[in-house]
Design a protein around this motif. Structure first.
Motif, PDB file in Angstrom:
ATOM      1  N   GLY A  70       6.070  12.268  -7.563  1.00  0.00           N
ATOM      2  CA  GLY A  70       6.186  11.171  -6.623  1.00  0.00           C
ATOM      3  C   GLY A  70       5.772  11.526  -5.213  1.00  0.00           C
ATOM      4  N   ILE A  71       5.646  12.823  -4.938  1.00  0.00           N
ATOM      5  CA  ILE A  71       5.212  13.281  -3.614  1.00  0.00           C
ATOM      6  C   ILE A  71       3.704  13.109  -3.442  1.00  0.00           C
ATOM      7  CG2 ILE A  71       4.992  15.339  -2.135  1.00  0.00           C
ATOM      8  CD1 ILE A  71       7.587  16.345  -3.326  1.00  0.00           C
ATOM      9  N   VAL A  72       2.964  13.131  -4.559  1.00  0.00           N
ATOM     10  CA  VAL A  72       1.500  13.134  -4.501  1.00  0.00           C
ATOM     11  C   VAL A  72       0.935  11.982  -3.664  1.00  0.00           C
ATOM     12  CG1 VAL A  72      -0.620  12.954  -5.864  1.00  0.00           C
ATOM     13  CG2 VAL A  72       1.271  14.397  -6.667  1.00  0.00           C
ATOM     14  N   PRO A  73       1.334  10.718  -3.908  1.00  0.00           N
ATOM     15  CA  PRO A  73       0.754   9.637  -3.106  1.00  0.00           C
ATOM     16  C   PRO A  73       1.011   9.780  -1.613  1.00  0.00           C
ATOM     17  CG  PRO A  73       1.837   8.757  -5.049  1.00  0.00           C
ATOM     18  CD  PRO A  73       2.225  10.199  -4.951  1.00  0.00           C
ATOM     19  N   ALA A  74       2.234  10.185  -1.252  1.00  0.00           N
ATOM     20  CA  ALA A  74       2.561  10.342   0.170  1.00  0.00           C
ATOM     21  C   ALA A  74       1.745  11.459   0.804  1.00  0.00           C
ATOM     22  CB  ALA A  74       4.055  10.616   0.339  1.00  0.00           C
ATOM     23  N   ALA A  75       1.597  12.571   0.073  1.00  0.00           N
ATOM     24  CA  ALA A  75       0.828  13.694   0.602  1.00  0.00           C
ATOM     25  C   ALA A  75      -0.641  13.313   0.772  1.00  0.00           C
ATOM     26  CB  ALA A  75       0.961  14.904  -0.320  1.00  0.00           C
ATOM     27  N   LEU A  76      -1.210  12.673  -0.242  1.00  0.00           N
ATOM     28  CA  LEU A  76      -2.607  12.255  -0.156  1.00  0.00           C
ATOM     29  C   LEU A  76      -2.806  11.204   0.935  1.00  0.00           C
ATOM     30  CD1 LEU A  76      -3.653  12.021  -3.924  1.00  0.00           C
ATOM     31  CD2 LEU A  76      -4.210  13.818  -2.273  1.00  0.00           C
ATOM     32  N   ALA A  77      -1.824  10.298   1.070  1.00  0.00           N
ATOM     33  CA  ALA A  77      -1.918   9.260   2.094  1.00  0.00           C
ATOM     34  C   ALA A  77      -1.976   9.876   3.485  1.00  0.00           C
ATOM     35  CB  ALA A  77      -0.741   8.298   1.984  1.00  0.00           C
ATOM     36  N   SER A  78      -1.157  10.891   3.708  1.00  0.00           N
ATOM     37  CA  SER A  78      -1.150  11.517   5.026  1.00  0.00           C
ATOM     38  C   SER A  78      -2.445  12.273   5.284  1.00  0.00           C
ATOM     39  CB  SER A  78       0.043  12.472   5.150  1.00  0.00           C
ATOM     40  OG  SER A  78      -0.100  13.574   4.274  1.00  0.00           O
ATOM     41  N   ILE A  79      -3.001  12.858   4.236  1.00  0.00           N
ATOM     42  CA  ILE A  79      -4.218  13.650   4.392  1.00  0.00           C
ATOM     43  C   ILE A  79      -5.430  12.768   4.679  1.00  0.00           C
ATOM     44  CG2 ILE A  79      -5.858  15.139   3.154  1.00  0.00           C
ATOM     45  CD1 ILE A  79      -3.371  16.363   1.750  1.00  0.00           C
ATOM     46  N   ILE A  80      -5.531  11.636   4.013  1.00  0.00           N
ATOM     47  CA  ILE A  80      -6.702  10.772   4.221  1.00  0.00           C
ATOM     48  C   ILE A  80      -6.462   9.707   5.291  1.00  0.00           C
ATOM     49  CG2 ILE A  80      -7.465  11.117   1.853  1.00  0.00           C
ATOM     50  CD1 ILE A  80      -6.424   8.353   1.161  1.00  0.00           C
TER      51      ILE A  80
END
Length: 203
Positions: A45-55
């Motif tokens: 569940g962390i993946v979307p938040a991490a990717l969102a912050s990166i892009i």
């Protein structure tokens, strides 16, 4: 990658939150394997938040009140749903033996949704990751991805420890119906309180 980042991440992950609460509840109610599934789901569940912050998508939530509010109240609704599910479960937090294998997938899914529907997580990554990566670096995107991956790895490790510890005390708890009943009420109330807290959270 600095030791400071690893230690800071470790401290942040250790702090009890929705994911920790969910993993411990599953460990107490369902045992060892489901607690691993819960830890894995929360980590995914962390993946979307991490990717969102990166892009940079997380910045949209910071500037768009509507987008933030929609995601926030979806998260609130899901936390209240989790609270209600715990209260209505006939077998406290657990499931019967024949249902256990089938429930592993649902356990993972619930863990994923708890973090995906939490806009505070994307805000956290947006504020947290850039502190440890220079924006002038030639490989800034790669560095951010690496830092996010390490954070997820530490999350999985810590949550497994929480879940295993909870599952080891399961026999003690489950053989005492009064203790289990109070734990069920406590977890339900805490999920409800987290829902209220998220509802009051402003970006």
């Amino acid at each position: 990658m600095s030791l400071e980042y690893i230690l800071t991440s470790f401290v942040v992950i250790l702090l009890p939150g929705t994911g920790v609460l969910y993993t411990v509840a599953v460990g107490l109610g369902k045992g060892f394997r489901p607690s691993i599934a819960a830890a894995f789901g929360c980590t995914l569940g962390i993946v979307p938040a991490a990717l969102a912050s990166i892009i940079g998508v997380a910045a949209v939530f910071h500037t768009s009140a509507l987008a933030f509010q929609i995601l926030k109240y979806l998260g609130v609704a899901y936390l209240f749903y989790m609270s209600w599910s715990i209260l209505r479960s006939g077998n406290a937090l657990g499931v019967s033996g024949e249902e256990r294998e089938r429930s592993l997938y649902r356990t993972v899914l619930d863990g994923v949704l708890l973090n995906v529907l939490n806009p505070k997580l994307s805000m956290f990554f947006l504020a947290f990751l850039p502190q440890f990566v220079s924006p002038n670096s030639e490989n800034a995107t790669y560095a951010l991805l690496l830092h996010a991956f390490v954070f997820m790895g530490l999350t999985l490790l810590v949550f497994i420890c929480y879940g295993v510890t909870a599952s080891l005390t399961r026999d003690y708890v489950i053989n005492r119906p009064k203790v289990m009943a109070w734990l069920k009420r406590g977890f339900a109330a805490t999920f409800g309180a987290l829902g209220v807290k998220l509802a009051l959270f402003e970006s």
